[in-house]
Design a protein around this motif. Structure first.
Motif, PDB file in Angstrom:
ATOM      1  N   ILE A 112     -16.233  19.855 -20.754  1.00 31.24           N
ATOM      2  CA  ILE A 112     -15.589  20.993 -21.428  1.00 31.24           C
ATOM      3  C   ILE A 112     -14.743  20.496 -22.595  1.00 31.24           C
ATOM      4  CG2 ILE A 112     -13.831  22.798 -21.142  1.00 31.24           C
ATOM      5  CD1 ILE A 112     -14.977  23.172 -18.270  1.00 31.24           C
ATOM      6  N   LEU A 117     -15.346  23.605 -25.550  1.00 27.37           N
ATOM      7  CA  LEU A 117     -15.480  24.920 -24.925  1.00 27.37           C
ATOM      8  C   LEU A 117     -14.137  25.537 -24.566  1.00 27.37           C
ATOM      9  CD1 LEU A 117     -18.554  24.299 -22.611  1.00 27.37           C
ATOM     10  CD2 LEU A 117     -18.472  25.618 -24.728  1.00 27.37           C
ATOM     11  N   CYS A 118     -13.167  24.729 -24.194  1.00 30.12           N
ATOM     12  CA  CYS A 118     -11.880  25.293 -23.775  1.00 30.12           C
ATOM     13  C   CYS A 118     -11.061  25.768 -24.974  1.00 30.12           C
ATOM     14  CB  CYS A 118     -11.086  24.304 -22.925  1.00 30.12           C
ATOM     15  SG  CYS A 118     -10.625  22.807 -23.780  1.00 30.12           S
TER      16      CYS A 118
END
Length: 132
Positions: A112, A117-118
């Protein structure tokens, strides 16, 4: 990650040299089909270990993030393949589940982080993707 990657190499070295007698190994390893199943992970595990160790080395010079992502995805896939196998067999031995759940789950936070993505943005562009 270092311990996991070294563990892949160490595990197959120990098993390959016959240092673990089949009767001492995990449940079912003395069964030839189970031994073949175990060896079917050789290439994905060694590739995950080699790419992981190489990426850690490259990170010292500010590179290696993409290779680390490859290693983490291979590690996660290896754990997922094993968990899928044991689920299909209906075998819930903690001796197999714990290490393979670890292989499947420990890469997730790093994947991630490496993919952005975060942060809600594309890791390649540095900008928030459009939903339109």
């Amino acid at each position: 990650m270092l311990v996991t990657d070294l563990g892949f190499v160490a595990y197959f070295t120990i098993v390959g040299l016959g240092l673990i007698p089949p009767e001492w190994a995990f449940a079912g390893y003395a069964d030839p089909v189970m031994a073949d199943w175990n060896w079917s992970f050789l290439w994905i595990d060694l590739l995950a270990g080699a790419t992981g160790l190489t990426s850690l080395r490259l990170l010292m010079s500010g590179r290696g993030e993409r290779l680390m992502l490859v290693s983490l995805v291979l590690t996660m896939a290896s754990g997922l393949m094993a968990i899928s196998f044991w689920t299909l067999r209906g075998d819930f031995s903690l001796a197999w589940w714990i290490p393979n759940l670890y292989l499947m789950l420990f890469p997730v936070p790093a994947i991630i982080g490496l993919t952005g993505l975060c942060q809600g943005r594309s890791p390649h562009s540095g900008r928030t993707p459009s939903l339109s």
